[in-house]
Design a protein around this motif. Structure first.
Motif, PDB file in Angstrom:
ATOM      1  N   ASP A  77       0.832  -1.201   0.000  1.00  0.00           N
ATOM      2  CA  ASP A  77       0.000   0.000   0.000  1.00  0.00           C
ATOM      3  C   ASP A  77       0.863   1.246   0.000  1.00  0.00           C
ATOM      4  N   TYR A  78       0.451   2.238  -0.785  1.00  0.00           N
ATOM      5  CA  TYR A  78       1.146   3.521  -0.847  1.00  0.00           C
ATOM      6  C   TYR A  78       0.115   4.626  -0.642  1.00  0.00           C
ATOM      7  N   THR A  79       0.416   5.575   0.242  1.00  0.00           N
ATOM      8  CA  THR A  79      -0.490   6.691   0.509  1.00  0.00           C
ATOM      9  C   THR A  79       0.101   7.975  -0.060  1.00  0.00           C
ATOM     10  N   PHE A  80      -0.676   8.664  -0.897  1.00  0.00           N
ATOM     11  CA  PHE A  80      -0.251   9.944  -1.452  1.00  0.00           C
ATOM     12  C   PHE A  80      -0.327  10.996  -0.364  1.00  0.00           C
ATOM     13  N   LYS A  81       0.799  11.700  -0.121  1.00  0.00           N
ATOM     14  CA  LYS A  81       0.858  12.714   0.936  1.00  0.00           C
ATOM     15  C   LYS A  81      -0.121  13.853   0.683  1.00  0.00           C
ATOM     16  N   GLU A  82      -0.255  14.239  -0.589  1.00  0.00           N
ATOM     17  CA  GLU A  82      -1.079  15.391  -0.938  1.00  0.00           C
ATOM     18  C   GLU A  82      -2.565  15.155  -0.697  1.00  0.00           C
ATOM     19  N   THR A  83      -3.054  13.939  -1.017  1.00  0.00           N
ATOM     20  CA  THR A  83      -4.493  13.676  -0.966  1.00  0.00           C
ATOM     21  C   THR A  83      -4.918  12.730   0.151  1.00  0.00           C
ATOM     22  N   GLY A  84      -3.969  11.946   0.686  1.00  0.00           N
ATOM     23  CA  GLY A  84      -4.313  10.954   1.697  1.00  0.00           C
ATOM     24  C   GLY A  84      -4.862   9.671   1.089  1.00  0.00           C
ATOM     25  N   GLU A  85      -5.000   9.624  -0.242  1.00  0.00           N
ATOM     26  CA  GLU A  85      -5.519   8.444  -0.930  1.00  0.00           C
ATOM     27  C   GLU A  85      -4.506   7.310  -0.852  1.00  0.00           C
TER      28      GLU A  85
END
Length: 114
Positions: A77-85
């Motif tokens: 799993d990878y979480t985008f810092k900008e969106t939290g997605e």
């Protein structure tokens, strides 16, 4: 060609710290799946090193042969810092030097008799 753009200090499973060099490949065009428009990007990867912090700082800006390639791996799993997605990825970016790989393929093991 790749260029060293930064470094980071990380810890291994035993808690021992080491430095990784952050390398960046060349600019490449990518077509957006959403809009269909082309944009430019670069790939980055971290490469473990034996260098101390001062040496890592001095190496920033150094370029050398190789590329940053997309390599398959176990899902994570990878979480985008900008969106939290959060998304599941099946690849990672890794430094690759084809000349070094080719040389290693042609070496004869020391224990092999000719």
């Amino acid at each position: 060609m790749v260029k060293i753009i930064d470094y980071r200090t990380r810890s291994n499973d035993q808690g021992k710290e080491f430095n990784v060099l952050i390398v960046q490949g060349g600019v490449e065009p990518i077509k957006s799946r959403t809009t269909g428009k082309v944009y430019f990007s670069t790939r980055t990867a971290s490469v473990p090193s034996t260098f101390d912090e001062d040496t890592c700082k001095q190496l920033i800006g150094t370029s050398f042969e190789g590329k940053v390639a997309k390599v398959p791996c176990e899902p994570y799993d990878y979480t985008f810092k900008e969106t939290g997605e959060t998304v599941e990825l099946l690849f990672r970016y890794e430094y690759v030097n084809e000349e070094l790989d080719m040389t290693e393929k042609h070496l004869i093991p020391e224990d092999e008799v000719l």
